[in-house]
Design a protein around this motif. Structure first.
Motif, PDB file in Angstrom:
ATOM      1  N   PRO A 175      25.880  95.218   5.432  1.00 31.73           N
ATOM      2  CA  PRO A 175      26.290  96.334   5.958  1.00 31.73           C
ATOM      3  C   PRO A 175      25.379  97.234   6.631  1.00 31.73           C
ATOM      4  O   PRO A 175      25.679  98.143   7.702  1.00 31.73           O
ATOM      5  N   SER A 176      23.897  96.951   6.327  1.00 30.37           N
ATOM      6  CA  SER A 176      22.880  97.632   6.780  1.00 30.37           C
ATOM      7  C   SER A 176      22.167  97.340   8.085  1.00 30.37           C
ATOM      8  O   SER A 176      21.385  97.966   8.846  1.00 30.37           O
ATOM      9  N   LEU A 177      22.687  95.888   8.402  1.00 32.63           N
ATOM     10  CA  LEU A 177      22.202  95.263   9.507  1.00 32.63           C
ATOM     11  C   LEU A 177      22.258  95.973  10.751  1.00 32.63           C
ATOM     12  O   LEU A 177      21.516  95.916  11.763  1.00 32.63           O
ATOM     13  N   GLU A 178      23.486  96.813  11.268  1.00 33.73           N
ATOM     14  CA  GLU A 178      23.628  97.200  12.236  1.00 33.73           C
ATOM     15  C   GLU A 178      22.815  98.326  12.526  1.00 33.73           C
ATOM     16  O   GLU A 178      22.722  98.703  13.777  1.00 33.73           O
ATOM     17  N   LEU A 179      22.213  99.094  11.404  1.00 32.79           N
ATOM     18  CA  LEU A 179      21.281 100.180  11.518  1.00 32.79           C
ATOM     19  C   LEU A 179      19.984  99.720  12.242  1.00 32.79           C
ATOM     20  O   LEU A 179      19.483 100.640  12.927  1.00 32.79           O
ATOM     21  N   VAL A 180      19.660  98.549  12.186  1.00 34.03           N
ATOM     22  CA  VAL A 180      18.474  98.143  12.729  1.00 34.03           C
ATOM     23  C   VAL A 180      18.519  96.998  13.834  1.00 34.03           C
ATOM     24  O   VAL A 180      17.643  96.459  14.212  1.00 34.03           O
TER      25      VAL A 180
END
Length: 462
Positions: A175-180
């Motif tokens: 879920p955090s991949l979109e942040l970077v």
């Protein structure tokens, strides 16, 4: 709902079966051969005893031998008001040093217990419904094997308590991949309570952990491990009175026990030996793949133009042991001559200004009690509104000399003592005493708040 250790329930099962259906972990002192003690064994023992008594007397830890043993063991001990404030300050500084240090680090929050947390190798701690447990134990018609089977099923259906924060970061990786924008490197940080087996039938130990999981390309994982080890050592030393007591060392293959390809630990040299404050491990990609069922496509990130499954570097800290390390490091015992020419030992808790739980104590000298108290209350309100932690010493009703007050506040680690007297009512002047220099300075009441704010702000940049 109550927390039970699996070991405790199995222990109970065996005892129940044996009666026909009727119903601390010793602190492992690891002596390190590389440690260079400055004091003798007797002096170390005296220093430890002095600190533990001071922490109990001065509101850092709750009284009682059990709590003190827990504190030395690096587990939650039941903090007093000042101990809780010190721990909060350390947590806040840790958070700022990780989240505010690099733009690619993001904060997360995960659950203490989860039924889906099945990949933890040491997930022996579970939450069980005691009412259902009681019903099972009351079924006297069950055989021994049936009883054990029912209990094991009940335990396995309970939610698993987290023993570390690492697994939660792995679960939140996708879920955090979109942040970077799916680019490496980046990190996920969290602080929170974890539960660890106590080694017996007692309740599990509680430990407040700090965690940074840094995802990077396999080719740069070794360099990143060195990078974070340097950063973490510098951070621990930044707030230390004696920085040399904090050091860094490699973890042996025997200690790694297959958990990682390489590891480093930040240690503090306690009187009984070196203990790890933070552990850094290069853990590869196996646990990430296991958590997400080997779905390589959704795990891949960009390392330049190449897509790779990242390696995970975990930085795990024990905040309870960190609190203890800073308390040990800051305690000074200085010989002094009192007003009656008697030789005494002055104990001072010289915590870093940023970590010190109380920045200023307010007390009254001789004079009109009602008016002086009103001035103290007004000044206290100003301090609190300005974010300066203050101790309302003026509410004490027992008569105390200034020498006794100074002794008390030095042991509490209070940075400054402000005394309001008749002179304050007449001219606005009051007396400010420094913990570190013992120098008393006369200052106008309108200048005190700004003086403390500037002092604390300057200490932040040291």
């Amino acid at each position: 709902m109550l927390t039970y250790c699996v070991r405790r329930l199995i222990w109970r099962c065996e005892n129940i079966a044996r009666t026909s259906h009727c119903c601390r972990v010793a602190f492992a002192r690891q002596h390190c051969s590389t440690a260079t003690p400055v004091r003798s064994v007797a002096e170390d023992s005296d220093h430890t005893k002095t600190l533990m008594q001071l922490c109990t007397d001065r509101y850092y830890i709750a009284s009682g031998q059990l709590h003190r043993d827990s504190f030395q063991r690096g587990t939650n001990c039941g903090y007093g008001p000042l101990g809780m404030e010190l721990k909060k300050n350390i947590l806040e500084q840790w958070w700022n040093s990780v989240i505010g240090f690099r733009a690619e680090v993001f904060g997360i929050s995960t659950l203490h217990a989860s039924k889906d947390r099945t990949t933890e190798r040491d997930g022996q701690l579970r939450v069980v419904d005691t009412e259902n447990l009681r019903q099972i134990l009351s079924q006297r018609e069950l055989s021994k094997d049936q009883l054990i089977q029912k209990l094991q099923t009940h335990i396995q259906n309970g939610a698993s308590l987290r023993t570390s924060l690492f697994q939660g970061a792995l679960e939140q990786y996708v879920p955090s991949l979109e942040l970077v924008n799916r680019k490496l490197p980046f990190g996920l940080a969290e602080t929170g309570l974890c539960f660890q087996p106590s080694g017996g039938p007692s309740c599990p130990d509680e430990v407040t952990q700090s965690s940074l999981v840094w995802f990077c390309s396999p080719r740069t994982s070794s360099q990143w491990l060195d990078y974070w080890a340097r950063h973490r050592l510098q951070w621990w030393r930044k707030f230390a009175l004696g920085p040399s007591d904090f050091s860094c060392s490699d973890i042996t293959e025997e200690e790694l026990a297959g958990r990682a390809s390489r590891g480093v630990k930040i240690v503090y040299n306690f009187p009984w030996g070196q203990e790890a404050l933070e552990t850094l491990l290069s853990r590869g990609d196996a646990e990430l793949l296991q958590t997400h069922k080997s779905a390589r496509n959704k795990l891949q990130c960009l390392d330049g133009r190449k897509s790779v499954v990242p390696y995970a570097i975990s930085v795990t800290g024990n905040l309870e042991r960190g609190v203890l390390a800073y308390l040990y490091n800051s305690l000074q015992q200085v010989k002094k001559v009192d007003s009656k020419q008697r030789l005494q030992q002055r104990k001072v808790l010289k915590l870093h200004p940023i970590l010190s739980p109380v920045k200023v104590a307010l007390d009254m000298g001789r004079g009109a009690t009602v008016e002086l108290r009103q001035v103290c209350e007004g000044l206290l309100k100003e301090f609190l509104e300005g974010g300066v932690s203050a101790w309302p010493g003026y509410i004490e009703t027992m008569p105390t000399s200034m020498e006794q007050l100074n002794t008390k506040y030095d042991e509490m680690g209070v940075l400054f003592t402000v005394v309001i007297s008749d002179n304050t009512l007449e001219s606005g002047l009051l007396q400010v005493r420094s913990r570190d220099t013992t120098i008393k300075e006369t200052m106008h009441i309108s200048e005190v708040k700004n003086f403390l704010a500037r002092y604390i702000s300057a200490a932040q940049n040291i």
